[in-house]
Design a protein around this motif. Structure first.
Motif, PDB file in Angstrom:
ATOM      1  N   ASN A  22       0.803  -1.228   0.066  1.00 31.74           N
ATOM      2  CA  ASN A  22       0.072  -0.034   0.032  1.00 31.74           C
ATOM      3  C   ASN A  22       0.882   1.441   0.004  1.00 31.74           C
ATOM      4  O   ASN A  22       1.758   1.486   0.934  1.00 31.74           O
ATOM      5  CB  ASN A  22      -1.038   0.007   1.181  1.00 31.74           C
ATOM      6  CG  ASN A  22      -1.808   1.113   1.292  1.00 31.74           C
ATOM      7  OD1 ASN A  22      -2.320   1.482   0.362  1.00 31.74           O
ATOM      8  ND2 ASN A  22      -2.498   1.504   2.460  1.00 31.74           N
ATOM      9  N   GLY A  23       0.759   2.002  -1.038  1.00 33.12           N
ATOM     10  CA  GLY A  23       1.646   3.263  -1.069  1.00 33.12           C
ATOM     11  C   GLY A  23       2.832   3.053  -1.806  1.00 33.12           C
ATOM     12  O   GLY A  23       3.587   4.039  -1.712  1.00 33.12           O
ATOM     13  N   PHE A  57       5.189  -0.950   6.929  1.00 35.80           N
ATOM     14  CA  PHE A  57       4.365  -0.675   7.846  1.00 35.80           C
ATOM     15  C   PHE A  57       4.037  -1.827   8.756  1.00 35.80           C
ATOM     16  O   PHE A  57       3.330  -1.564   9.747  1.00 35.80           O
ATOM     17  CB  PHE A  57       2.684  -0.351   7.105  1.00 35.80           C
ATOM     18  CG  PHE A  57       2.500  -1.433   6.132  1.00 35.80           C
ATOM     19  CD1 PHE A  57       1.826  -2.438   6.383  1.00 35.80           C
ATOM     20  CD2 PHE A  57       2.688  -1.006   4.707  1.00 35.80           C
ATOM     21  CE1 PHE A  57       1.609  -3.623   5.539  1.00 35.80           C
ATOM     22  CE2 PHE A  57       2.490  -1.947   3.787  1.00 35.80           C
ATOM     23  CZ  PHE A  57       1.452  -3.353   4.109  1.00 35.80           C
ATOM     24  N   ARG A  62      -5.027  -5.628   6.401  1.00 37.06           N
ATOM     25  CA  ARG A  62      -6.133  -5.405   5.725  1.00 37.06           C
ATOM     26  C   ARG A  62      -5.879  -5.926   4.106  1.00 37.06           C
ATOM     27  O   ARG A  62      -4.480  -5.826   3.808  1.00 37.06           O
ATOM     28  CB  ARG A  62      -6.633  -3.865   5.485  1.00 37.06           C
ATOM     29  CG  ARG A  62      -7.196  -3.599   6.923  1.00 37.06           C
ATOM     30  CD  ARG A  62      -7.583  -1.791   6.882  1.00 37.06           C
ATOM     31  NE  ARG A  62      -8.143  -1.812   8.334  1.00 37.06           N
ATOM     32  CZ  ARG A  62      -8.448  -0.515   8.492  1.00 37.06           C
ATOM     33  NH1 ARG A  62      -8.245   0.659   7.662  1.00 37.06           N
ATOM     34  NH2 ARG A  62      -8.826  -0.074   9.643  1.00 37.06           N
ATOM     35  N   ALA A  87      -2.274  -4.050   3.174  1.00 37.47           N
ATOM     36  CA  ALA A  87      -1.817  -2.785   4.086  1.00 37.47           C
ATOM     37  C   ALA A  87      -1.983  -3.012   5.417  1.00 37.47           C
ATOM     38  O   ALA A  87      -2.492  -4.019   5.837  1.00 37.47           O
ATOM     39  CB  ALA A  87      -3.040  -1.838   3.585  1.00 37.47           C
ATOM     40  N   ASN A  89      -3.075  -0.736   9.209  1.00 34.28           N
ATOM     41  CA  ASN A  89      -3.988   0.013   9.870  1.00 34.28           C
ATOM     42  C   ASN A  89      -4.399   0.959   9.106  1.00 34.28           C
ATOM     43  O   ASN A  89      -5.298   1.946   9.520  1.00 34.28           O
ATOM     44  CB  ASN A  89      -3.813   0.087  11.250  1.00 34.28           C
ATOM     45  CG  ASN A  89      -3.828  -1.124  12.105  1.00 34.28           C
ATOM     46  OD1 ASN A  89      -4.691  -2.022  11.770  1.00 34.28           O
ATOM     47  ND2 ASN A  89      -3.116  -1.123  13.014  1.00 34.28           N
ATOM     48  N   GLU A  90      -3.324   1.512   8.105  1.00 34.10           N
ATOM     49  CA  GLU A  90      -3.836   2.736   7.695  1.00 34.10           C
ATOM     50  C   GLU A  90      -5.011   2.527   6.273  1.00 34.10           C
ATOM     51  O   GLU A  90      -4.940   1.465   5.926  1.00 34.10           O
ATOM     52  CB  GLU A  90      -2.121   3.397   6.960  1.00 34.10           C
ATOM     53  CG  GLU A  90      -1.842   2.443   5.571  1.00 34.10           C
ATOM     54  CD  GLU A  90      -0.978   1.296   6.007  1.00 34.10           C
ATOM     55  OE1 GLU A  90      -0.375   0.675   5.280  1.00 34.10           O
ATOM     56  OE2 GLU A  90      -0.984   1.052   7.314  1.00 34.10           O
ATOM     57  N   PRO A  91      -5.260   3.728   5.888  1.00 35.01           N
ATOM     58  CA  PRO A  91      -6.321   3.555   4.849  1.00 35.01           C
ATOM     59  C   PRO A  91      -5.701   3.319   3.435  1.00 35.01           C
ATOM     60  O   PRO A  91      -4.553   3.409   3.262  1.00 35.01           O
ATOM     61  CB  PRO A  91      -6.969   5.114   4.688  1.00 35.01           C
ATOM     62  CG  PRO A  91      -5.964   5.861   5.550  1.00 35.01           C
ATOM     63  CD  PRO A  91      -5.271   5.035   6.481  1.00 35.01           C
ATOM     64  N   LYS A  93      -4.433   3.839  -0.417  1.00 38.58           N
ATOM     65  CA  LYS A  93      -3.998   4.950  -1.102  1.00 38.58           C
ATOM     66  C   LYS A  93      -3.866   4.470  -2.594  1.00 38.58           C
ATOM     67  O   LYS A  93      -3.598   3.421  -3.276  1.00 38.58           O
ATOM     68  CB  LYS A  93      -2.347   5.041  -0.668  1.00 38.58           C
ATOM     69  CG  LYS A  93      -2.187   5.364   0.724  1.00 38.58           C
ATOM     70  CD  LYS A  93      -0.861   5.608   1.138  1.00 38.58           C
ATOM     71  CE  LYS A  93      -0.310   5.835   2.448  1.00 38.58           C
ATOM     72  NZ  LYS A  93       0.895   6.117   3.043  1.00 38.58           N
TER      73      LYS A  93
END
Length: 362
Positions: A22-23, A57, A62, A87, A89-91, A93
């Motif tokens: 993620n990201g 992270f 998720r 991912a 716990n962050e939303p 991206k």
């Protein structure tokens, strides 16, 4: 152990999915095989993703779809050959995860390692020709001859920009006025670009002030003469060494004799003589001096000689000291006698007065 055919028929087929971070737009993706025999629950699948991906992270909590960012919560929602985003716990991206190119490992070429060619020519590194395109210059400080020139080696990529060359020279040469604004040749002509620089040449770095004309060329020649070394080591023979030492000893002896003779001559005062070879008897006499008589020196004239030419005299200091001590003793001996005589006279006068007073009273 044999597997029951009834159980194998119930298990779903294995799936292969590609998982991205993620990201992270530069992550090529990790292919993961989803085997129902080993991964029975969704939490086990998350744990395997955490071990294989090593995401910054931390643990994978998720799973999202790469296009819409929809959350995946069951193994049944995973499709064979699909792509997903892992991912923490962050939303989610939004990025183009599927557009990242995978890096294929380069194939090694099986080439023979060639030996390094060696040469017997011994040469200093400062005179070797640089094949990598670098340029080495020696830079003086403007108006400073006591400071030796700084050696500046300019790489090939720095020569492309004249501003980078000036900044590099600024770090090497410490000017009193600050940064280096321009480079000049030894005769004062400015250098307009890096293309005009010559290898192993001397230049002058200047700031906002004007170029100060000084003998930089002589300084450069002196430094180059000092740095030169003989190619072959010269070995002196014993005979040559003895000759040189003997010659130096003879020169030293002749010099000492010359000095002694000069001292002897200087001790004798030179007297002016009016003979035939005198400077006062000129061949061509002037008109103003015709008929004038030469004045002779007074025989009673005293000449003050220098201190080193005056003869030393002995001074009788001890006799004078003894005479002075004898006079002092005689004075000391005479003083108490006079005082005693005066005391006796006073006593006699007092007794006479007392006797007269007694007679009158009677």
């Amino acid at each position: 152990m044999a597997v029951n055919p009834r159980i194998t028929a119930v298990l779903p087929p294995a799936k292969t999915v590609t998982v991205y971070r993620n990201g992270d737009a530069f992550y090529p993706g990790k292919k993961v095989v989803l085997n129902p025999r080993h991964l029975s629950t969704f939490d086990n699948f998350m744990n395997t993703l955490t071990r294989h991906m090593e995401a910054p992270f931390g643990a994978v909590r998720r799973l999202y779809t790469p296009t819409g960012g929809h959350s995946v919560q069951e193994l049944a929602q995973l499709q064979h050959g699909g792509s997903y985003v892992a991912a923490g716990n962050e939303p989610f991206k939004v990025l183009n995860y599927c557009g990242t190119a995978t890096i294929n490992p380069q194939k090694r070429k099986n080439t023979m390692i060639k030996p390094v060619p060696h040469t017997r020519v011994v040469a200093s590194s400062r005179w070797r020709k640089t094949k990598d395109g670098t340029c080495t210059i020696y830079v003086f400080s403007n108006g400073e001859l006591r400071i030796p020139p700084a050696r500046v080696r300019i790489p090939k990529h720095t020569l492309k920009s004249w501003d980078r060359v000036l900044t590099l020279v600024t770090h090497k040469v410490e000017l009193r006025t600050g940064a280096v604004y321009k480079l000049c040749r030894l005769d004062g002509r400015p250098v307009n670009g890096s293309s005009e620089l010559e290898n192993n040449q001397h230049y002058v770095a200047a700031g906002p002030e004007k170029f100060k004309p000084l003998p930089y060329e002589r300084k450069a020649l002196l430094l180059s003469a000092r740095n030169k070394r003989p190619v072959n080591n010269t070995v002196c023979d014993r005979e040559d060494l003895e000759l040189t030492v003997g010659g130096k000893m003879k020169e030293h002896a002749a010099k000492t004799e010359r000095v002694k003779q000069q001292r002897k001559v200087s001790r004798k005062p030179a007297r002016a003589t009016a003979g035939a070879d005198s400077v006062f008897n000129a061949k061509d006499k002037r008109r103003e001096v015709e008929g004038a008589a030469e004045v002779q020196e007074d025989p009673q004239l005293k000449v003050d000689l220098p201190i080193d030419q005056v003869e030393a005299k002995t001074v009788e200091e001890e006799q004078e000291a003894s005479d002075s001590t004898a006079d002092r003793k005689s004075l000391d001996a005479s003083r108490p006698k006079t005082t005693k005589a005066a005391g006796c006279k006073k006593q006699q006068s007092e007794t006479d007065i007392k006797e007269k007073l007694d007679k009158l009273r009677s």
